[in-house]
Design a protein around this motif. Structure first.
Motif, PDB file in Angstrom:
ATOM      1  N   ASP A 106      -4.549  15.963  -6.491  1.00  0.00           N
ATOM      2  CA  ASP A 106      -4.824  17.269  -5.756  1.00  0.00           C
ATOM      3  C   ASP A 106      -5.252  16.770  -4.397  1.00  0.00           C
ATOM      4  OD1 ASP A 106      -4.029  19.093  -7.811  1.00  0.00           O
ATOM      5  OD2 ASP A 106      -6.071  19.268  -8.426  1.00  0.00           O
ATOM      6  N   SER A 107      -5.889  15.530  -3.994  1.00  0.00           N
ATOM      7  CA  SER A 107      -6.262  15.250  -2.842  1.00  0.00           C
ATOM      8  C   SER A 107      -5.632  13.899  -2.612  1.00  0.00           C
ATOM      9  CB  SER A 107      -7.745  14.696  -2.990  1.00  0.00           C
ATOM     10  OG  SER A 107      -7.966  13.547  -4.020  1.00  0.00           O
ATOM     11  N   GLY A 108      -4.227  13.756  -3.063  1.00  0.00           N
ATOM     12  CA  GLY A 108      -3.449  12.718  -2.423  1.00  0.00           C
ATOM     13  C   GLY A 108      -3.910  11.357  -2.975  1.00  0.00           C
ATOM     14  N   VAL A 109      -3.130  10.150  -2.844  1.00  0.00           N
ATOM     15  CA  VAL A 109      -3.466   9.128  -3.400  1.00  0.00           C
ATOM     16  C   VAL A 109      -3.270   7.850  -2.689  1.00  0.00           C
ATOM     17  CG1 VAL A 109      -1.517   8.611  -4.784  1.00  0.00           C
ATOM     18  CG2 VAL A 109      -3.753   7.633  -5.681  1.00  0.00           C
ATOM     19  N   THR A 110      -4.057   6.751  -2.463  1.00  0.00           N
ATOM     20  CA  THR A 110      -3.566   5.437  -2.022  1.00  0.00           C
ATOM     21  C   THR A 110      -3.627   4.563  -2.887  1.00  0.00           C
ATOM     22  OG1 THR A 110      -4.704   6.054   0.243  1.00  0.00           O
ATOM     23  CG2 THR A 110      -4.091   3.691  -0.230  1.00  0.00           C
TER      24      THR A 110
ATOM     25  N   ARG B 294      -7.786   5.280  -3.155  1.00  0.00           N
ATOM     26  CA  ARG B 294      -8.414   6.498  -2.803  1.00  0.00           C
ATOM     27  C   ARG B 294      -7.703   7.753  -3.519  1.00  0.00           C
ATOM     28  NH1 ARG B 294      -6.363  10.599  -0.260  1.00  0.00           N
ATOM     29  NH2 ARG B 294      -4.397   9.433   0.370  1.00  0.00           N
ATOM     30  N   GLY B 295      -8.551   8.740  -4.200  1.00  0.00           N
ATOM     31  CA  GLY B 295      -7.853   9.696  -4.617  1.00  0.00           C
ATOM     32  C   GLY B 295      -7.412   9.526  -5.973  1.00  0.00           C
ATOM     33  N   SER B 296      -6.707  10.080  -6.560  1.00  0.00           N
ATOM     34  CA  SER B 296      -6.455  10.066  -7.821  1.00  0.00           C
ATOM     35  C   SER B 296      -4.641  10.462  -8.237  1.00  0.00           C
ATOM     36  CB  SER B 296      -6.969  10.937  -9.037  1.00  0.00           C
ATOM     37  OG  SER B 296      -6.643  12.421  -8.621  1.00  0.00           O
TER      38      SER B 296
ATOM     39  N   ALA C  50       0.847  -1.372  -0.110  1.00  0.00           N
ATOM     40  CA  ALA C  50      -0.005  -0.092   0.092  1.00  0.00           C
ATOM     41  C   ALA C  50       1.054   1.311  -0.091  1.00  0.00           C
ATOM     42  CB  ALA C  50      -1.015   0.066   1.112  1.00  0.00           C
ATOM     43  N   ILE C  51       0.638   2.082  -0.918  1.00  0.00           N
ATOM     44  CA  ILE C  51       1.400   3.388  -0.864  1.00  0.00           C
ATOM     45  C   ILE C  51       0.723   4.372  -0.951  1.00  0.00           C
ATOM     46  CG2 ILE C  51       2.981   4.709  -2.628  1.00  0.00           C
ATOM     47  CD1 ILE C  51       3.196   1.964  -4.272  1.00  0.00           C
ATOM     48  N   GLU C  52       0.789   5.258   0.169  1.00  0.00           N
ATOM     49  CA  GLU C  52       0.284   6.402   0.485  1.00  0.00           C
ATOM     50  C   GLU C  52       0.919   7.765  -0.149  1.00  0.00           C
ATOM     51  OE1 GLU C  52      -2.650   7.173   2.446  1.00  0.00           O
ATOM     52  OE2 GLU C  52      -3.090   4.943   2.794  1.00  0.00           O
TER      53      GLU C  52
END
Length: 87
Positions: free
Chosen positions: A68-72, A34-36, A6-8
């Motif tokens: 813009d909102s980060g990503v998982t 999550r995110g893009s 898992a990469i945050e």
């Protein structure tokens, strides 16, 4: 044999290293949980959104840049024809 990470990544992060797996033959499938993010390969850039999967072959250089909102990202990697051998 396969592995999963898992990469945050925080918004706008571009520190994921550009790399390939030409030497070890590992293929990777990425799932955006999550995110893009933008995936940069030799074929160009492609925006990947929540719920999407993308496969990257071993010889293809890849780099992820968080949206813009980060990503998982869930990264699932395997080398075809190789099996994990326990000791």
């Amino acid at each position: 044999a396969w592995g999963m990470n898992a990469i945050e990544m925080a918004p706008g992060t571009a520190t994921y290293p550009e790399h390939d797996h030409a030497e070890d033959g590992q293929e990777e499938v990425f799932f955006v949980a999550r995110g893009s993010a933008t995936l940069r390969t030799g074929e160009g850039e492609r925006r990947i959104e929540t719920g999407e999967l993308v496969r990257v072959g071993p010889g293809e250089k890849r780099k992820w840049i968080a949206g813009d909102s980060g990503v998982t990202l869930l990264a699932i990697g395997a080398t075809p024809g190789k099996a994990y051998k326990s000791r």
